[in-house]
Design an enzyme around this catalytic site. Structure first.
Site, PDB file in Angstrom:
ATOM      1  N   GLU A  50      -7.030  -7.726   1.963  1.00  0.00           N
ATOM      2  CA  GLU A  50      -7.861  -8.035   3.137  1.00  0.00           C
ATOM      3  C   GLU A  50      -7.750  -6.928   4.166  1.00  0.00           C
ATOM      4  O   GLU A  50      -6.642  -6.511   4.525  1.00  0.00           O
ATOM      5  CB  GLU A  50      -7.390  -9.358   3.751  1.00  0.00           C
ATOM      6  CG  GLU A  50      -7.913  -9.625   5.150  1.00  0.00           C
ATOM      7  CD  GLU A  50      -7.158 -10.725   5.868  1.00  0.00           C
ATOM      8  OE1 GLU A  50      -7.256 -10.779   7.108  1.00  0.00           O
ATOM      9  OE2 GLU A  50      -6.471 -11.528   5.206  1.00  0.00           O
ATOM     10  N   LYS A 139      -6.400 -21.327   5.280  1.00  0.00           N
ATOM     11  CA  LYS A 139      -5.349 -20.490   5.854  1.00  0.00           C
ATOM     12  C   LYS A 139      -4.691 -21.269   6.995  1.00  0.00           C
ATOM     13  O   LYS A 139      -5.339 -21.559   8.002  1.00  0.00           O
ATOM     14  CB  LYS A 139      -5.991 -19.192   6.357  1.00  0.00           C
ATOM     15  CG  LYS A 139      -5.181 -18.338   7.300  1.00  0.00           C
ATOM     16  CD  LYS A 139      -6.035 -17.135   7.703  1.00  0.00           C
ATOM     17  CE  LYS A 139      -5.404 -16.333   8.825  1.00  0.00           C
ATOM     18  NZ  LYS A 139      -6.223 -15.139   9.158  1.00  0.00           N
TER      19      LYS A 139
END
Length: 216
Positions: A50, A139
């Site tokens: 990411e 998340k």
């Protein structure tokens, strides 16, 4: 009832997650160093990378990683806060849309395009809304403000196949207690990468996380 067919990007993410449920968060990485760092992470065993959108020239870094690591890792963006950012990440070659919040419009935009939405949540209300909008995983952020006990309680009400990844303050030493509480994986930030680190440094830290993961 037939199981809905997954998009190619979602299938690639699921395959990568099965190999290594750790997301490397490269906040602050620069395009001229990202490929070497990406190679070091993949060599260590990471399969999901990411680049947060508040990094220098993030779309350039995402494009470089997507080309360099095609077929070896899933690449996407973090801190994706707007629907238009979803389109920009996809145009750069990213397929993973990660955010610190649970904006249902961003989640839906990602899901509609076949990308993988991984929004940030802190409560069951946010978690269920994110799943309803099309999130592929959740998340738990910031994990420093939660605890393994909070995750265990949350898992008791979420669908059993929901993947929850604590993010924030995760170190190799803390992974076991979170996994016992039901963490499916982790997002790893400054304990794995910080601006200025060399590819060798990142690779060494990555290897440490992988060793703990395999030992657990």
């Amino acid at each position: 009832m037939t199981t809905p067919r997954l998009s190619p990007h979602r299938q690639a993410f699921d395959d990568a997650f099965a190999k290594c449920p750790l997301i490397a968060i490269l906040r602050g990485v620069k395009p001229n160093e990202v490929e070497a760092i990406g190679e070091a992470l993949v060599d260590a065993g990471f399969t999901i990378l990411e680049v947060p959108m508040n990094s220098p020239d993030p779309l350039d870094s995402i494009a470089r990683l997507a080309r360099r690591l095609e077929g070896r890792a899933v690449v996407g963006a973090g801190t994706v806060l707007r629907v238009e950012d979803v389109e920009a990440v996809g145009a750069a070659g990213g397929t993973l849309i990660i955010a610190p919040n649970a904006n249902v419009h961003v989640i839906a935009a990602a899901a509609e395009r076949g990308y993988v939405a991984l929004p940030g949540i802190a409560t069951p209300t946010e978690a269920f809304a994110a799943l309803e909008a099309g999130a592929a995983a959740l998340k738990l952020f910031p994990a420093e403000a939660a605890s393994p006990a909070v995750l265990k309680a949350m898992r008791a009400v979420l669908p059993k196949d929901t993947r929850v990844l604590p993010v924030g303050g995760i170190t190799p030493e803390r992974m076991a207690e979170w996994r016992t509480a039901g963490a499916a994986g982790f997002g790893l930030g400054s304990a794995l990468y910080a601006p200025g680190m060399t590819a060798d440094d990142v690779g060494a830290r990555a290897a440490g996380f992988i060793a703990v993961l395999k030992a657990g």
